[in-house]
Design an enzyme around this catalytic site. Structure first.
Site, mmCIF file in Angstrom:
data_model
loop_
_atom_site.group_PDB
_atom_site.id
_atom_site.type_symbol
_atom_site.label_atom_id
_atom_site.label_comp_id
_atom_site.label_asym_id
_atom_site.label_seq_id
_atom_site.Cartn_x
_atom_site.Cartn_y
_atom_site.Cartn_z
ATOM 1 N N THR A 1 8.560 9.647 -3.444
ATOM 2 C CA THR A 1 9.712 8.718 -3.376
ATOM 3 C C THR A 1 10.655 9.222 -2.498
ATOM 4 O O THR A 1 11.016 10.412 -2.250
ATOM 5 C CB THR A 1 10.228 8.655 -4.794
ATOM 6 O OG1 THR A 1 9.241 8.273 -5.740
ATOM 7 C CG2 THR A 1 11.427 8.040 -5.108
ATOM 8 N N PHE B 1 14.734 9.252 -2.063
ATOM 9 C CA PHE B 1 16.100 9.421 -2.458
ATOM 10 C C PHE B 1 16.991 9.399 -1.399
ATOM 11 O O PHE B 1 16.854 9.878 -0.470
ATOM 12 C CB PHE B 1 16.503 10.509 -3.197
ATOM 13 C CG PHE B 1 15.311 10.543 -4.623
ATOM 14 C CD1 PHE B 1 16.012 10.094 -5.989
ATOM 15 C CD2 PHE B 1 14.239 10.924 -4.518
ATOM 16 C CE1 PHE B 1 15.127 10.217 -7.055
ATOM 17 C CE2 PHE B 1 13.451 11.080 -5.692
ATOM 18 C CZ PHE B 1 14.072 10.729 -7.061
#
Length: 297
Positions: free
Chosen positions: A191, A193
């Site tokens: 992921t 960010f």
């Protein structure tokens, strides 16, 4: 704060109090203590004071009103794509991107008992990243606001037929038993960010580090407008690493684009490319320039 399950509230209150005492060190994140946003904040700045917020909007608002100096928000996942609504929230927030962080994502299945389980709670992204695992076991996925909050919810419900998918630390925080580790469908689950602040980062402060610049734009409603707008990046040798479209408004008449490029304003090639882009646009807004961080497996 009362939207959190009871098992999470005491930790939320404790962390909120610590952040309020020193907002300059606070990083707001969405979710209950123990979620991936919490992990990302601590990885990005181990000396920070993590501030849990129930929604993405709450995390951004915490920065806008001064309760936190920064917020860390997931924007995309390697397996499940763009985080819902994030392209709307970032421009609307008025905040600037000052950093990025890539984090490997691993999910554990946790519960009060040993099963069998009828339903599993987690954030929609985590459920999507574990959909084959759940389908094989005929466990019904149920969306929750965040992963760690889902674990706290299962603990609060006290129903042994329920389970949650969450980071490993959530089982320890909320008194659940880890049933199975690494239930994500792909081992290379990552992921991205972004870190946001009220003030943009001055590109001159990058000290020679490779820069990323993120912006949103809407091209004029004429034939080949997007093709012409992109031409400046090709002719000036500017690498565009992301280009995504999303609809603006309910009419479906206007399409916005979200883009990342390697480089920063002040670089002559970037300035020329952005000037050509602006000529073909009805709207162009830079969301931030920040140091590039490379994903690590």
């Amino acid at each position: 704060m009362n939207s959190y399950p009871a098992p999470a509230l005491a930790r939320v209150e404790e962390m909120t109090k610590a952040a309020a005492a020193n907002p300059a060190r606070a990083i707001a994140f969405q979710g209950a203590p123990g979620c991936n946003g919490h992990r990302a904040a601590m990885e990005w700045d181990p000396e920070c004071l993590p501030l849990p917020c129930f929604s993405f909007e709450d995390a951004l608002e915490a920065v806008k009103d001064g309760r936190a100096a920064r917020a860390i928000i997931p924007i995309e996942n390697s397996q499940h794509g763009r985080v819902a609504d994030i392209h709307f929230l970032l421009p609307e927030s008025g905040l600037s991107i000052v950093g990025e962080h890539f984090m490997a994502i691993h999910h554990d299945l946790m519960a009060l008992g040993d099963g069998p389980f009828t339903s599993c709670y987690s954030h929609p992204q985590a459920l999507g990243q574990s959909r084959f695992f759940l389908r094989e076991r005929k466990i019904v996925p149920l969306a929750y606001a965040d992963t760690a909050g889902a674990a706290a919810h299962v603990a609060e419900r006290g129903d042994p037929s329920l389970c949650a998918i969450a980071p490993k630390i959530a089982a320890k925080l909320y008194g659940l038993k880890t049933i199975e580790e690494n239930v994500e469908d792909a081992a290379d689950n990552m992921t991205r960010f972004v870190v946001l602040s009220r003030q943009p980062l001055d590109p001159a402060a990058l000290n020679g580090r490779t820069a990323m610049t993120t912006f949103v734009f809407e091209v004029k409603n004429i034939p080949a407008a997007l093709y012409k707008a992109m031409g400046g990046f090709a002719t000036n040798g500017v690498n565009m690493t992301k280009l995504e479209s999303y609809q603006k408004g309910a009419s479906f008449a206007a399409t916005m684009f979200y883009a990342d490029i390697v480089g920063a304003p002040g670089d002559p090639a970037v300035d020329r490319a952005m000037e050509e882009l602006a000529f073909h646009c009805k709207e162009l807004r830079v969301l931030g320039t920040y140091p590039q961080e490379l994903a690590r497996g």
